[in-house]
Scaffold this active site. Structure first.
Site, PDB file in Angstrom:
ATOM      1  N   TYR A 164      38.800  11.186   7.363  1.00 17.47           N
ATOM      2  CA  TYR A 164      38.354   9.915   6.978  1.00 17.47           C
ATOM      3  C   TYR A 164      38.936   8.324   7.546  1.00 17.47           C
ATOM      4  O   TYR A 164      38.129   7.684   7.790  1.00 17.47           O
ATOM      5  CB  TYR A 164      38.735   9.916   5.252  1.00 17.47           C
ATOM      6  CG  TYR A 164      38.458   9.023   4.659  1.00 17.47           C
ATOM      7  CD1 TYR A 164      37.107   8.846   3.969  1.00 17.47           C
ATOM      8  CD2 TYR A 164      39.343   7.641   4.130  1.00 17.47           C
ATOM      9  CE1 TYR A 164      36.810   7.782   2.933  1.00 17.47           C
ATOM     10  CE2 TYR A 164      39.018   6.873   3.062  1.00 17.47           C
ATOM     11  CZ  TYR A 164      37.856   6.633   2.653  1.00 17.47           C
ATOM     12  OH  TYR A 164      37.360   5.699   1.800  1.00 17.47           O
ATOM     13  N   LYS A 168      36.765   5.646   9.316  1.00 21.35           N
ATOM     14  CA  LYS A 168      36.824   4.235   8.792  1.00 21.35           C
ATOM     15  C   LYS A 168      37.303   3.360   9.788  1.00 21.35           C
ATOM     16  O   LYS A 168      36.734   2.120   9.864  1.00 21.35           O
ATOM     17  CB  LYS A 168      37.766   4.191   7.528  1.00 21.35           C
ATOM     18  CG  LYS A 168      37.170   5.089   6.328  1.00 21.35           C
ATOM     19  CD  LYS A 168      35.844   4.363   6.019  1.00 21.35           C
ATOM     20  CE  LYS A 168      35.348   4.845   4.541  1.00 21.35           C
ATOM     21  NZ  LYS A 168      33.804   4.589   4.251  1.00 21.35           N
TER      22      LYS A 168
HETATM   23  N1  LIG Z   1      36.320   3.537  -4.163  1.00 24.09           N
HETATM   24  C1  LIG Z   1      37.370   3.087  -3.571  1.00 24.09           C
HETATM   25  O1  LIG Z   1      38.450   2.588  -4.161  1.00 24.09           O
HETATM   26  C2  LIG Z   1      37.192   3.115  -2.124  1.00 24.09           C
HETATM   27  C3  LIG Z   1      38.318   2.795  -1.420  1.00 24.09           C
HETATM   28  C4  LIG Z   1      38.069   2.689   0.082  1.00 24.09           C
HETATM   29  C5  LIG Z   1      36.904   2.909   0.775  1.00 24.09           C
HETATM   30  N2  LIG Z   1      35.864   3.454  -0.426  1.00 24.09           N
HETATM   31  C6  LIG Z   1      34.530   3.447   0.440  1.00 24.09           C
HETATM   32  O2  LIG Z   1      33.421   3.149  -0.380  1.00 24.09           O
HETATM   33  C7  LIG Z   1      32.335   3.803  -0.493  1.00 24.09           C
HETATM   34  C8  LIG Z   1      31.687   4.038  -1.825  1.00 24.09           C
HETATM   35  O3  LIG Z   1      32.518   5.073  -2.271  1.00 24.09           O
HETATM   36  P1  LIG Z   1      32.910   5.329  -3.841  1.00 24.09           P
HETATM   37  O4  LIG Z   1      34.041   5.338  -4.481  1.00 24.09           O
HETATM   38  O5  LIG Z   1      31.574   4.611  -4.515  1.00 24.09           O
HETATM   39  O6  LIG Z   1      32.153   6.927  -3.756  1.00 24.09           O
HETATM   40  P2  LIG Z   1      31.331   7.752  -4.761  1.00 24.09           P
HETATM   41  O7  LIG Z   1      31.517   9.201  -4.523  1.00 24.09           O
HETATM   42  O8  LIG Z   1      31.299   7.473  -6.001  1.00 24.09           O
HETATM   43  O9  LIG Z   1      29.926   7.513  -4.268  1.00 24.09           O
HETATM   44  C9  LIG Z   1      29.411   7.664  -2.829  1.00 24.09           C
HETATM   45  C10 LIG Z   1      28.012   8.173  -2.707  1.00 24.09           C
HETATM   46  O10 LIG Z   1      27.654   8.519  -1.549  1.00 24.09           O
HETATM   47  C11 LIG Z   1      26.759   9.353  -1.601  1.00 24.09           C
HETATM   48  N3  LIG Z   1      26.348  10.241  -0.369  1.00 24.09           N
HETATM   49  C12 LIG Z   1      27.474  11.081   0.214  1.00 24.09           C
HETATM   50  N4  LIG Z   1      26.855  11.580   1.386  1.00 24.09           N
HETATM   51  C13 LIG Z   1      25.903  11.157   1.716  1.00 24.09           C
HETATM   52  C14 LIG Z   1      24.750  11.152   2.629  1.00 24.09           C
HETATM   53  N5  LIG Z   1      25.044  12.067   3.517  1.00 24.09           N
HETATM   54  N6  LIG Z   1      23.562  10.694   2.368  1.00 24.09           N
HETATM   55  C15 LIG Z   1      23.393   9.708   1.499  1.00 24.09           C
HETATM   56  N7  LIG Z   1      24.142   9.607   0.426  1.00 24.09           N
HETATM   57  C16 LIG Z   1      25.433  10.295   0.307  1.00 24.09           C
HETATM   58  C17 LIG Z   1      27.160  10.223  -2.798  1.00 24.09           C
HETATM   59  O11 LIG Z   1      25.936  11.354  -3.284  1.00 24.09           O
HETATM   60  C18 LIG Z   1      27.647   9.430  -3.681  1.00 24.09           C
HETATM   61  O12 LIG Z   1      26.693   9.025  -4.791  1.00 24.09           O
HETATM   62  C19 LIG Z   1      32.705   5.002   0.564  1.00 24.09           C
HETATM   63  O13 LIG Z   1      32.330   4.675   2.023  1.00 24.09           O
HETATM   64  C20 LIG Z   1      34.103   5.034   0.361  1.00 24.09           C
HETATM   65  O14 LIG Z   1      34.636   5.675   1.857  1.00 24.09           O
HETATM   66  C21 LIG Z   1      35.915   3.219  -1.707  1.00 24.09           C
END
Ligand SMILES: NC(=O)c1ccc[n+]([C@@H]2O[C@H](COP(=O)([O-])OP(=O)(O)OC[C@H]3O[C@@H](n4cnc5c(N)ncnc54)[C@H](O)[C@@H]3O)[C@@H](O)[C@H]2O)c1
Length: 302
Positions: A164, A168
């Protein structure tokens, strides 16, 4: 309804849940037509379901907005192309793409399998490339647009998520390359590092002191997509609840030059420690705190 993005079309990947969903709803509320992409997978990328994207389209339409669903896997070239083509077919143009889709397969590096490495890199890094690639070709012709990638504070390194973290870090370099390569076409590229309560952050193996809601992230994304931010490019912003921070650009800190024109290992050993030295790694200083939090099973949602 506010009109920060009036007349624009925005495509959001991973828009069925969490941050992507909040971004899609906010873009629609600000007047954009929205392509809602979500493969509808589990947190590890398994078991796709197309209803997840459809539900968000229904929510946007119920609020009076315009949206269309694409349930494809953006880790494929066809999926990325479909997201962009759907925007043009449904709404006639594409002004912004926001690549939020992501999955997690956590494992210590010495135990990580190819099946844990490849899909994480494919979803995050290639999944940003496929959409940026197709959108960049269109935006170059249009003479403008915004590309937004999603990174993480974890790009600095991670104890148990090397896959991951590597993805990133790659997204940041991809965004900077897009910012450079598309600057003369009026296209901007920026990165957001969010910290927000979602199913994914509930799995972060460390205590998150600064955290907010997906809606906090959406507000920054809407701003970056808007004409108000058209001079901003090549930047990485953290957003964690009330905090927004900009990351430094990577740069050389200190240099040393060989008087004779070339170095030997012995001469480097003599000079490096006292001259260029090291730049202390902030994450290394936090290892003990993180290990304690992980052992205590401290989770932001727990
Ligand atoms: N939540 C946090 O605090 C946090 C922190 C750092 C980074 N991020 C990044 O933010 C983004 C969103 O994270 P989140 O927390 O909302 O996650 P989440 O799991 O709630 O949502 C991610 C969504 O991406 C979809 N997805 C996964 N693989 C896919 C694909 N191949 N094609 C299309 N859709 C796909 C999933 O079905 C899901 O609905 C991610 O890139 C994550 O790495 C989140």
């Amino acid at each position: 309804m506010a009109e920060f993005l009036r007349g624009k079309t925005v495509a959001v990947t991973g828009a069925g849940r969490g941050i992507g969903r909040a971004v899609a709803l906010a873009c629609a509320a600000e007047g954009a037509a929205v392509v809602v992409n979500d493969y509808g997978v589990g947190i590890d990328g398994s078991a796709p379901a197309s209803e997840v994207a459809d539900e968000v389209v229904k929510e946007i339409e119920a609020a009076g907005g315009r949206a269309v669903a694409v349930a494809d896997d953006i880790a494929t070239m066809a999926g990325g192309e479909r997201v962009v083509r759907t925007a043009v077919e449904a709404f006639g143009r594409l002004d912004g793409v926001v690549c939020v889709a992501g999955i997690l397969r956590e494992r210590m590096l010495f135990n990580m399998s190819e099946q844990e490495w490849d899909p994480v890199i494919a979803t995050h890094l290639k999944g940003t490339f496929t959409v940026f690639r197709a959108a960049a070709a269109l935006m170059r012709q249009q003479g403008g647009g915004s590309l937004i990638g999603f990174t993480s504070g974890n790009h600095q390194g991670s104890v148990s998520q090397a896959n991951y973290s590597a993805a990133k870090g790659g997204i940041i370099s991809l965004v900077r390359s897009a910012a450079l390569g598309l600057n003369k076409y009026g296209v901007t590229a920026n990165c957001v590092a969010p910290v927000a309560r979602t199913r994914m952050s509930a799995n972060v193996p460390m205590e998150l002191k600064e955290i907010g809601e997906p809606e906090d992230v959406a507000a920054l994304v809407v701003y970056l997509l808007s004409d108000a931010a058209k001079e901003i490019t090549g930047q990485v912003y953290t957003v964690a609840g009330p905090k927004i921070a900009v990351w430094a650009q990577p740069r050389e800190l200190r240099a040393m030059y060989a008087a004779s024109g070339s170095w030997t290992p012995e001469r480097i050993a003599d000079f490096l420690p006292g001259t260029v030295g090291v730049d202390p790694m902030p994450m290394l200083q936090q290892l003990e705190v993180m290990a304690k939090a992980a052992a205590a099973k401290e989770r932001p949602n727990a």
